[in-house]
Design a protein around this motif. Structure first.
Motif, PDB file in Angstrom:
ATOM      1  N   SER A  18       0.821  -1.212   0.000  1.00 49.57           N
ATOM      2  CA  SER A  18       0.000   0.000   0.000  1.00 49.57           C
ATOM      3  C   SER A  18       0.855   1.262   0.000  1.00 49.57           C
ATOM      4  O   SER A  18       0.368   2.334  -0.340  1.00 49.57           O
ATOM      5  CB  SER A  18      -0.953   0.012   1.197  1.00 49.57           C
ATOM      6  N   GLY A  19       2.126   1.132   0.336  1.00 53.28           N
ATOM      7  CA  GLY A  19       3.017   2.285   0.344  1.00 53.28           C
ATOM      8  C   GLY A  19       3.655   2.568  -1.006  1.00 53.28           C
ATOM      9  O   GLY A  19       4.329   3.570  -1.182  1.00 53.28           O
ATOM     10  N   ILE A  20       3.451   1.700  -1.975  1.00 57.75           N
ATOM     11  CA  ILE A  20       4.049   1.897  -3.302  1.00 57.75           C
ATOM     12  C   ILE A  20       3.324   3.026  -4.013  1.00 57.75           C
ATOM     13  O   ILE A  20       2.115   3.095  -4.060  1.00 57.75           O
ATOM     14  CB  ILE A  20       3.979   0.594  -4.132  1.00 57.75           C
ATOM     15  N   ARG A  21       4.092   3.914  -4.582  1.00 57.48           N
ATOM     16  CA  ARG A  21       3.539   5.063  -5.305  1.00 57.48           C
ATOM     17  C   ARG A  21       3.936   4.966  -6.774  1.00 57.48           C
ATOM     18  O   ARG A  21       4.824   4.196  -7.141  1.00 57.48           O
ATOM     19  CB  ARG A  21       4.082   6.376  -4.715  1.00 57.48           C
ATOM     20  N   ASP A  22       3.289   5.770  -7.600  1.00 58.42           N
ATOM     21  CA  ASP A  22       3.638   5.808  -9.022  1.00 58.42           C
ATOM     22  C   ASP A  22       5.098   6.207  -9.184  1.00 58.42           C
ATOM     23  O   ASP A  22       5.570   7.117  -8.520  1.00 58.42           O
ATOM     24  CB  ASP A  22       2.783   6.842  -9.768  1.00 58.42           C
ATOM     25  N   VAL A  23       5.778   5.514 -10.081  1.00 59.94           N
ATOM     26  CA  VAL A  23       7.145   5.914 -10.399  1.00 59.94           C
ATOM     27  C   VAL A  23       7.082   7.026 -11.430  1.00 59.94           C
ATOM     28  O   VAL A  23       6.095   7.189 -12.139  1.00 59.94           O
ATOM     29  CB  VAL A  23       7.978   4.716 -10.925  1.00 59.94           C
ATOM     30  N   SER A  24       8.127   7.810 -11.539  1.00 61.44           N
ATOM     31  CA  SER A  24       8.099   8.975 -12.426  1.00 61.44           C
ATOM     32  C   SER A  24       7.876   8.595 -13.889  1.00 61.44           C
ATOM     33  O   SER A  24       7.293   9.361 -14.647  1.00 61.44           O
ATOM     34  CB  SER A  24       9.395   9.775 -12.281  1.00 61.44           C
ATOM     35  N   SER A  25       8.317   7.421 -14.296  1.00 57.80           N
ATOM     36  CA  SER A  25       8.148   7.018 -15.689  1.00 57.80           C
ATOM     37  C   SER A  25       6.712   6.606 -15.997  1.00 57.80           C
ATOM     38  O   SER A  25       6.332   6.510 -17.161  1.00 57.80           O
ATOM     39  CB  SER A  25       9.099   5.879 -16.042  1.00 57.80           C
ATOM     40  N   ALA A  26       5.908   6.367 -14.982  1.00 56.10           N
ATOM     41  CA  ALA A  26       4.537   5.921 -15.213  1.00 56.10           C
ATOM     42  C   ALA A  26       3.733   6.953 -15.982  1.00 56.10           C
ATOM     43  O   ALA A  26       2.937   6.605 -16.852  1.00 56.10           O
ATOM     44  CB  ALA A  26       3.856   5.601 -13.890  1.00 56.10           C
ATOM     45  N   GLN A  27       3.927   8.226 -15.706  1.00 61.90           N
ATOM     46  CA  GLN A  27       3.203   9.283 -16.415  1.00 61.90           C
ATOM     47  C   GLN A  27       3.568   9.275 -17.903  1.00 61.90           C
ATOM     48  O   GLN A  27       2.700   9.371 -18.757  1.00 61.90           O
ATOM     49  CB  GLN A  27       3.515  10.651 -15.797  1.00 61.90           C
ATOM     50  N   ARG A  28       4.843   9.114 -18.200  1.00 61.68           N
ATOM     51  CA  ARG A  28       5.272   9.054 -19.607  1.00 61.68           C
ATOM     52  C   ARG A  28       4.687   7.828 -20.297  1.00 61.68           C
ATOM     53  O   ARG A  28       4.247   7.896 -21.435  1.00 61.68           O
ATOM     54  CB  ARG A  28       6.795   9.014 -19.686  1.00 61.68           C
ATOM     55  N   ASP A  29       4.680   6.675 -19.592  1.00 64.07           N
ATOM     56  CA  ASP A  29       4.151   5.450 -20.185  1.00 64.07           C
ATOM     57  C   ASP A  29       2.663   5.580 -20.484  1.00 64.07           C
ATOM     58  O   ASP A  29       2.190   5.093 -21.515  1.00 64.07           O
ATOM     59  CB  ASP A  29       4.391   4.249 -19.273  1.00 64.07           C
ATOM     60  N   ARG A  74      -6.340   4.950  -8.378  1.00 65.72           N
ATOM     61  CA  ARG A  74      -6.055   5.762  -7.203  1.00 65.72           C
ATOM     62  C   ARG A  74      -6.419   4.937  -5.985  1.00 65.72           C
ATOM     63  O   ARG A  74      -7.504   4.383  -5.922  1.00 65.72           O
ATOM     64  CB  ARG A  74      -6.837   7.065  -7.222  1.00 65.72           C
ATOM     65  N   GLY A  75      -5.529   4.888  -5.027  1.00 71.14           N
ATOM     66  CA  GLY A  75      -5.754   4.100  -3.839  1.00 71.14           C
ATOM     67  C   GLY A  75      -6.875   4.641  -2.979  1.00 71.14           C
ATOM     68  O   GLY A  75      -7.439   5.695  -3.263  1.00 71.14           O
ATOM     69  N   PRO A  76      -7.199   3.946  -1.905  1.00 69.35           N
ATOM     70  CA  PRO A  76      -8.255   4.395  -1.003  1.00 69.35           C
ATOM     71  C   PRO A  76      -7.957   5.776  -0.458  1.00 69.35           C
ATOM     72  O   PRO A  76      -6.832   6.099  -0.110  1.00 69.35           O
ATOM     73  CB  PRO A  76      -8.238   3.366   0.122  1.00 69.35           C
ATOM     74  N   GLY A  77      -8.962   6.607  -0.425  1.00 70.71           N
ATOM     75  CA  GLY A  77      -8.814   7.949   0.127  1.00 70.71           C
ATOM     76  C   GLY A  77      -8.250   8.967  -0.837  1.00 70.71           C
ATOM     77  O   GLY A  77      -8.135  10.141  -0.529  1.00 70.71           O
ATOM     78  N   ALA A  78      -7.858   8.511  -2.041  1.00 73.08           N
ATOM     79  CA  ALA A  78      -7.322   9.459  -3.029  1.00 73.08           C
ATOM     80  C   ALA A  78      -8.471  10.225  -3.670  1.00 73.08           C
ATOM     81  O   ALA A  78      -9.559   9.714  -3.842  1.00 73.08           O
ATOM     82  CB  ALA A  78      -6.534   8.701  -4.099  1.00 73.08           C
ATOM     83  N   SER A  79      -8.213  11.465  -4.002  1.00 76.54           N
ATOM     84  CA  SER A  79      -9.284  12.248  -4.649  1.00 76.54           C
ATOM     85  C   SER A  79      -8.917  12.633  -6.048  1.00 76.54           C
ATOM     86  O   SER A  79      -7.842  12.554  -6.503  1.00 76.54           O
ATOM     87  CB  SER A  79      -9.603  13.481  -3.832  1.00 76.54           C
TER      88      SER A  79
END
Length: 91
Positions: free
Chosen positions: A64-75, A86-91
Motif C-alpha cells: 500500500s506504500g508503493i507510489r507511481d514511479v516517475s516514468s509511469a506518467q510518460r508510459d 487511485r488508492g483508497p482515500g485518493a481524490s
C-alpha cells in the motif's frame, strides 16, 4: 486435520485434550451444536500464527506504500492510457 469434540465433552476431558495438543501435536476444535466454537493449539502453533499475521501486515503495508514511479506518467501518454488507479482515500 483437527480433532473435533463437543463443548460439553471437552469440559469433562480438558486435561486430556491439553495433553493431546501439547504432547501429541494435535489440534482440537471444540464445537457447539456441531459448529466450531474455539480451537486448542499448542503455544508453538500460536506463535507461528502470530508471526504469519505480522508478516502479512508488513506485506500489506509495503504494497500500500508503493507510489507511481516517475516514468509511469510518460508510459500512460506513450500507450494512450487515460485511466489511472487511485488508492483508497485518493481524490
Amino acid at each position: 486435520m483437527a480433532y473435533e469434540i463437543p463443548v460439553t465433552q471437552a469440559r469433562a476431558e480438558l486435561a486430556d485434550l491439553i495433553n493431546r495438543v501439547v504432547y501429541g501435536g494435535e489440534r482440537v476444535v471444540v464445537t457447539r451444536h456441531g459448529k466450531p466454537l474455539v480451537a486448542l493449539v499448542s503455544a508453538a502453533d500460536l506463535e507461528r500464527l502470530a508471526e504469519l499475521d505480522a508478516a502479512e501486515e508488513q506485506v500489506v503495508s509495503t504494497v500500500s506504500g508503493i507510489r507511481d514511479v516517475s516514468s509511469a506518467q510518460r508510459d500512460r501518454s506513450r500507450f494512450g492510457i487515460t485511466a489511472e488507479h487511485r488508492g483508497p482515500g485518493a481524490s
